[in-house]
Design a protein around this motif. Structure first.
Motif, PDB file in Angstrom:
ATOM      1  N   SER A   4     -10.437  -4.570 -21.540  1.00  0.00           N
ATOM      2  CA  SER A   4     -11.169  -3.343 -21.840  1.00  0.00           C
ATOM      3  C   SER A   4     -10.271  -2.211 -22.342  1.00  0.00           C
ATOM      4  O   SER A   4     -10.713  -1.365 -23.107  1.00  0.00           O
ATOM      5  CB  SER A   4     -11.942  -2.890 -20.606  1.00  0.00           C
TER       6      SER A   4
ATOM      7  N   ASP B 147      -4.045  -5.604 -20.027  1.00  0.00           N
ATOM      8  CA  ASP B 147      -3.847  -7.049 -20.144  1.00  0.00           C
ATOM      9  C   ASP B 147      -3.044  -7.338 -21.396  1.00  0.00           C
ATOM     10  O   ASP B 147      -3.490  -7.033 -22.492  1.00  0.00           O
ATOM     11  CB  ASP B 147      -5.198  -7.768 -20.239  1.00  0.00           C
TER      12      ASP B 147
ATOM     13  N   ASP C  83      -6.240  -1.214 -16.099  1.00  0.00           N
ATOM     14  CA  ASP C  83      -5.398  -2.407 -16.032  1.00  0.00           C
ATOM     15  C   ASP C  83      -5.180  -2.914 -17.451  1.00  0.00           C
ATOM     16  O   ASP C  83      -6.096  -3.205 -18.183  1.00  0.00           O
ATOM     17  CB  ASP C  83      -5.992  -3.484 -15.111  1.00  0.00           C
TER      18      ASP C  83
HETATM   19 MG    MG Z   1      -9.263  -5.360 -17.719  1.00  0.00          MG
END
Ligand code: MG
Ligand code: CTP
Length: 468
Positions: free
Chosen positions: A48, A62, A60
């Motif tokens: 996201s 990635d 977070d």
């Molecule tokens: Mg994520």
């Protein structure tokens, strides 16, 4: 697009600021450069954060490291981890190894929660060698399409979070972030999707790229309640992890929200805790018998352990029911230290006798054997004949559910989850009864167990309670 006041207020809370967006982007670019520097392979930011669709606070990052498809799986793991550690070291971050299909690194770098995941650099999903190879395609697909729908995605994500149905992990069985994005894309917005969802039926099909000529074909291939064909891979249902329960709960939430919108739907219910006295009082009030099996939590991720705990619970349930202990409800909980399999029973103690059914009378050989066996055991009534069969009363093996659960060899003879079995064999397990079931570690879980009601029902109670 005009937003309701409620939606605008939610967006003010969850929409990342431009500064946060560029900070995350900058961090991502630095990490991508670092991967190339230490391992000589390209990397890309996925998830996201790459798409600007993260809920503020959940940053977070990635990073997928794209290794050539020619190298072996072992080499991918080795080189992947080595590269990830080198990147973490370069930024003086901290890291922890995690295991999904293969190991990856979860790091904290400059305040960001970063996942460094190795995968194969393939040119289409048809050439995928492991499940994570698909992830970069999600970002490549969504990035050019989702720009104008970011706010709608965030509204849906926050709505799902508020309703307790966000996350495709095994404990939740709900909506993943990617699923939320595709649903918003398919219906053209948050409100449009909510309207549609409030009228969903089991077996709903969403096929954005029209890979299937009609919905029946898709329904024949996938059996889940919601079928969202992955635009990057027509053989995958993005909603595969969504359980029938969460699907129905979401429909209930959507229906209620459309009928009467409230900001409450975007606020997660704070978890409640239950003290030992409250637990004891609840047991008294319900009049049921509580039993629990407690073991050490196996050292694996929740998505591995939780299904194993459930499998173990099913095996124990079947044994209890077979011995006449009727179960009212059962649930599992995975704590950091210990895991719990909880049983609420209608009855926990049974009389000394039990009826055993024998062979039909006309089956001479077996009938004789049955009669011979019980002939001189005149403890109770029998053997007698009822219609075509013999029956007799015998001494019950387990007069308490507790004694059954404590029979280690019987319990271990069931079909248990692999790692759960391992800890039960090696470290043993405890059987707890009544008030002893309570411990601080499970005080949230026990509270949720008794407070069970669907998310929308809880929302309605909060809303009505707030009006009084
Ligand atoms: Mg994520
Ligand atoms: N992914 C997937 N299937 C899953 C979990 C993850 O395909 N069950 C892929 C998706 O492409 C997803 C990416 O991995 O976008 C990153 O996963 P995650 O961080 O869990 O989801 P996000 O989409 O980033 O959503 P969130 O905002 O909750 O982090």
């Amino acid at each position: 697009m005009t937003r309701s006041i409620i939606e605008q207020e939610v967006l003010d809370r969850v929409l990342p600021t431009d500064a946060e967006r560029s900070a995350a982007q900058e961090m991502g670019n630095k990490l991508i450069a670092a991967v190339y520097e230490v391992a000589g392979v390209p990397a890309m930011m996925t998830g996201s954060v790459a798409r600007g669709t993260w809920v503020r606070g959940d940053k977070d990052i990635d990073i997928f490291m794209l290794f050539p498809p020619e190298i072996s799986r072992e080499e991918l793991q080795e080189k992947g981890l080595a590269a990830a550690y080198a990147v973490v070291e370069k930024f003086s971050g901290t890291a922890e190894e995690k295991y999904a299909e293969h190991p990856y690194l979860n790091a904290v770098i400059e305040g960001f929660d970063v996942d460094l995941v190795p995968c194969y650099h393939v040119s289409s999903t048809a050439e995928m060698q492991c499940a994570v190879d698909r992830t970069p395609f999600h970002t490549r697909y969504l990035l050019p399409k989702i720009g104008n729908l970011r706010e709608d995605v965030l509204l849906l994500k926050q709505f799902a979070k508020g309703g307790g149905v966000y996350g495709s992990d095994h404990m939740t069985g709900g909506f993943s972030g990617y699923l939320c994005e595709l649903l918003v894309l398919a219906y053209g917005g948050f409100s449009e999707f909510m309207q549609a969802a409030s009228e969903f039926r089991y077996g709903e099909v969403v096929d954005i790229e029209k890979y299937y000529a009609d919905t029946k074909i898709a329904r024949g291939k996938f059996s889940e309640p919601l079928i969202v064909i992955d635009p990057t891979d027509k053989d995958r249902n993005v909603a595969a992890a969504l359980t029938p329960t969460r699907f129905a709960e979401f429909m209930e939430l959507a229906r209620d929200y459309c009928a009467s919108p409230s900001p409450q739907y975007f606020v997660a219910d704070p978890p409640t805790q239950m003290g030992m006295n409250e637990f004891a009082a609840t047991l008294q009030k319900r009049g049921t018998a509580m039993l629990a099996v407690r073991m050490k939590t196996p050292p694996y991720v929740a998505d591995t352990v939780v299904p194993q705990l459930r499998k173990t619970m099913e095996s124990m349930k079947a044994m209890l029911v077979a011995e006449d202990f009727q179960i009212h409800r059962a649930e599992v909980s995975m704590g950091a230290e210990n895991s719990l399999i909880l049983f609420e029973l209608l009855i926990a103690r049974l009389p000394e006798i039990v009826v055993r059914s024998g062979p039909p009378v006309w089956n001479h050989e077996n009938a004789d054997r049955f009669v011979e066996k019980y002939l001189m055991q005149e403890q109770f009534a029998g053997p007698w004949i009822e219609e075509d069969r013999y029956y007799t009363e015998v001494l019950r093996k387990y007069t308490t559910a507790e004694s059954l659960l404590s029979d280690k060899s019987k319990i271990l003879s069931g079909s248990l989850g692999k790692h759960v079995r391992q800890v039960m064999e090696e470290d043993g397990y405890e059987v707890l009864a009544g008030v002893d079931v309570w411990s601080l570690e499970f005080s949230f879980f026990l509270s949720a167990f008794f407070a069970r009601s669907s998310h929308a029902i809880r929302k309605l109670r909060e809303i009505r309670g707030g009006q009084e």
